[in-house]
Design a protein around this motif. Structure first.
Motif, short mmCIF file in Angstrom:
data_model
loop_
_atom_site.label_atom_id
_atom_site.label_comp_id
_atom_site.label_asym_id
_atom_site.label_seq_id
_atom_site.Cartn_x
_atom_site.Cartn_y
_atom_site.Cartn_z
N MET A 41 -41.27 -8.65 -59.61
CA MET A 41 -41.06 -7.73 -58.97
C MET A 41 -41.26 -8.35 -57.40
O MET A 41 -40.35 -8.18 -56.50
N TRP A 42 -42.60 -8.83 -57.18
CA TRP A 42 -42.69 -9.46 -55.89
C TRP A 42 -41.83 -10.70 -55.54
O TRP A 42 -41.42 -10.95 -54.33
N LEU A 43 -41.41 -11.30 -56.33
CA LEU A 43 -40.36 -12.48 -56.48
C LEU A 43 -39.00 -11.63 -55.98
O LEU A 43 -38.41 -12.41 -54.87
N PHE A 44 -38.58 -10.73 -56.47
CA PHE A 44 -37.46 -10.15 -55.94
C PHE A 44 -37.37 -9.42 -54.82
O PHE A 44 -36.54 -9.73 -53.99
N ILE A 45 -38.62 -8.69 -54.28
CA ILE A 45 -38.64 -8.35 -52.98
C ILE A 45 -38.78 -9.50 -52.14
O ILE A 45 -38.13 -9.39 -51.01
N ALA A 46 -39.33 -10.63 -52.34
CA ALA A 46 -39.31 -11.68 -51.65
C ALA A 46 -38.04 -12.11 -51.07
O ALA A 46 -37.68 -12.68 -50.17
N VAL A 47 -37.27 -12.37 -52.38
CA VAL A 47 -35.79 -13.02 -52.26
C VAL A 47 -34.85 -12.03 -51.27
O VAL A 47 -34.13 -12.36 -50.45
N LEU A 48 -35.10 -10.63 -51.60
CA LEU A 48 -34.21 -9.80 -50.80
C LEU A 48 -34.80 -9.55 -49.39
O LEU A 48 -33.86 -9.88 -48.46
N VAL A 49 -35.99 -9.42 -48.97
CA VAL A 49 -36.35 -9.41 -47.76
C VAL A 49 -36.28 -10.82 -46.96
O VAL A 49 -35.53 -10.61 -45.74
N THR A 50 -36.38 -11.88 -47.58
CA THR A 50 -36.00 -13.20 -46.64
C THR A 50 -34.74 -13.32 -46.47
O THR A 50 -34.32 -13.84 -45.50
N PHE A 51 -33.82 -12.89 -47.46
CA PHE A 51 -32.46 -13.11 -47.24
C PHE A 51 -31.89 -12.32 -46.37
O PHE A 51 -31.21 -12.84 -45.23
N VAL A 52 -32.56 -10.97 -45.95
CA VAL A 52 -32.02 -10.24 -45.13
C VAL A 52 -32.40 -10.56 -43.62
O VAL A 52 -31.77 -10.81 -42.65
N VAL A 53 -33.60 -11.13 -43.73
CA VAL A 53 -34.24 -11.42 -42.23
C VAL A 53 -33.51 -12.80 -42.05
O VAL A 53 -33.27 -12.87 -40.56
N THR A 54 -33.42 -13.70 -42.80
CA THR A 54 -32.80 -14.93 -42.34
C THR A 54 -31.39 -14.70 -41.95
O THR A 54 -31.14 -15.49 -40.89
N ARG A 55 -30.62 -13.83 -42.39
CA ARG A 55 -29.30 -13.73 -42.04
C ARG A 55 -29.27 -12.89 -40.81
O ARG A 55 -28.36 -13.19 -39.79
N ILE A 56 -30.18 -12.06 -40.59
CA ILE A 56 -30.26 -11.41 -39.02
C ILE A 56 -30.59 -12.37 -38.19
O ILE A 56 -29.98 -12.57 -36.77
N ILE A 57 -31.53 -13.43 -38.41
CA ILE A 57 -31.94 -14.58 -37.49
C ILE A 57 -30.68 -15.58 -37.36
O ILE A 57 -30.51 -15.76 -36.00
N THR A 58 -29.97 -15.81 -38.32
CA THR A 58 -28.95 -16.97 -38.16
C THR A 58 -27.78 -16.37 -37.41
O THR A 58 -27.25 -16.79 -36.51
N ARG A 59 -27.54 -14.94 -37.62
CA ARG A 59 -26.31 -14.28 -36.87
C ARG A 59 -26.97 -14.17 -35.27
O ARG A 59 -26.15 -14.30 -34.52
N ARG A 60 -28.15 -13.96 -35.14
CA ARG A 60 -28.75 -13.89 -33.72
C ARG A 60 -28.66 -15.05 -32.99
O ARG A 60 -27.97 -15.37 -31.84
N ILE A 61 -28.75 -16.44 -33.82
CA ILE A 61 -28.52 -17.62 -33.08
C ILE A 61 -27.11 -18.00 -32.99
O ILE A 61 -26.93 -18.51 -31.97
N ARG A 62 -26.46 -17.46 -33.87
CA ARG A 62 -25.00 -17.67 -33.81
C ARG A 62 -24.35 -16.93 -32.57
O ARG A 62 -23.52 -17.31 -31.66
N ALA A 63 -24.80 -15.57 -32.39
CA ALA A 63 -24.47 -14.93 -31.04
C ALA A 63 -25.09 -15.64 -29.77
O ALA A 63 -24.42 -15.68 -28.89
#
Length: 264
Positions: free
Chosen positions: A24-46
């Motif tokens: 469960m913690w593995l699943f949560i970590a994957v989901l949250v990290t993916f969302v945060v990573t995409r937010i950051i990379t889209r911010r860098i791209r902008a």
């Protein structure tokens, strides 16, 4: 086993739901990290815009930006690989229990998400993060989330003690399942084949239905079946790909058709 699971029994005591806490913690970590990573990379791209990789523009200031060491851009999959390695070594060397096991499982999940978010880079050996080929990374993350999500409920690929009839039956069932999933992969259905290893009905449906027209299966088996190839091309036409691409782009951001991008 009590250290690895929480058992919730209903009021009548007739059934139970097993939740594997580390998974469960593995699943949560994957989901949250993916969302945060995409937010950051889209911010860098902008912030950086659509500058070509060869442009020598100075990076903008701020807390959010690309990681550069000695003039070399460090992709976030490097951090993910290092974190998975450390978590994996710790899990093997210390065989932790309880909270420590959950922490290492979450750390492994963070590393997995950072690495799989650049899955397309592994495949193409090129920085295709913001290109159309970069959409493969979204598919890879989706597979990881589906598999870990299904395993939270206690899904087991092999059951019974080694050498018993139950064990051999489960081994045979696993080989059949893998065979069906391979058919899905040969038909060009990557996500269906991977998820089908854990959730077999998905693989069965994918194996029965038509192959994608550019897949290994269609190229070799539909060559003498023009009607079937025509059906496949009609089913997996531009509208089909556009629907899935809209979903991928909504989650991860649309690709830049002019360059591969260097963010992340």
């Amino acid at each position: 086993m009590a250290l690895l699971a929480e058992i919730v029994v209903d009021t009548e005591g007739d059934s139970r739901v097993v939740v594997l806490v580390p998974v469960m913690w593995l699943f949560i970590a994957v989901l949250v990290t993916f969302v945060v990573t995409r937010i950051i990379t889209r911010r860098i791209r902008a912030k950086t815009g659509a500058a070509e990789p060869d442009d020598a523009a100075e990076p903008e200031g701020g807390l959010i930006g690309d990681i550069t060491i000695g003039g070399v851009h460090v992709h976030h999959q490097v951090l993910g690989i290092l974190l998975m390695t450390l978590a994996g070594v710790a899990l093997i060397a210390t065989t932790p229990e309880g909270t420590a096991l959950n922490v290492f499982a979450a750390a492994f999940g963070v590393g997995l998400a950072l690495t799989f978010d650049e899955f397309a880079l592994w495949v193409h050996l090129d920085d295709v993060y913001w290109s159309t080929a970069g959409r493969k990374s979204v598919d890879a993350i989706f597979c990881a989330l589906m598999i870990t999500g299904l395993m939270i409920g206690g899904a087991e690929l092999v059951t019974g003690r080694i050498g018993t009839t139950e064990w051999w039956v489960s081994i045979g069932y696993l080989f059949v399942t893998l065979g069906i999933s391979v058919i899905c992969l040969l038909k060009g259905k990557f996500v269906t084949g991977i998820v089908g290893v854990v959730f077999q009905p998905v693989a069965i449906v994918g194996a029965i239905r038509l192959a994608k027209p550019d897949s290994w299966w269609a190229v070799r088996r539909y060559r003498t079946r023009p009607r079937r190839m025509a059906r496949s091309q009609a089913r997996f036409d531009e509208r089909y790909h556009a629907r899935w691409n809209r979903a991928r782009d909504f989650v991860a951001g649309p690709p830049d058709p002019h360059h591969a991008g260097t963010q992340g």
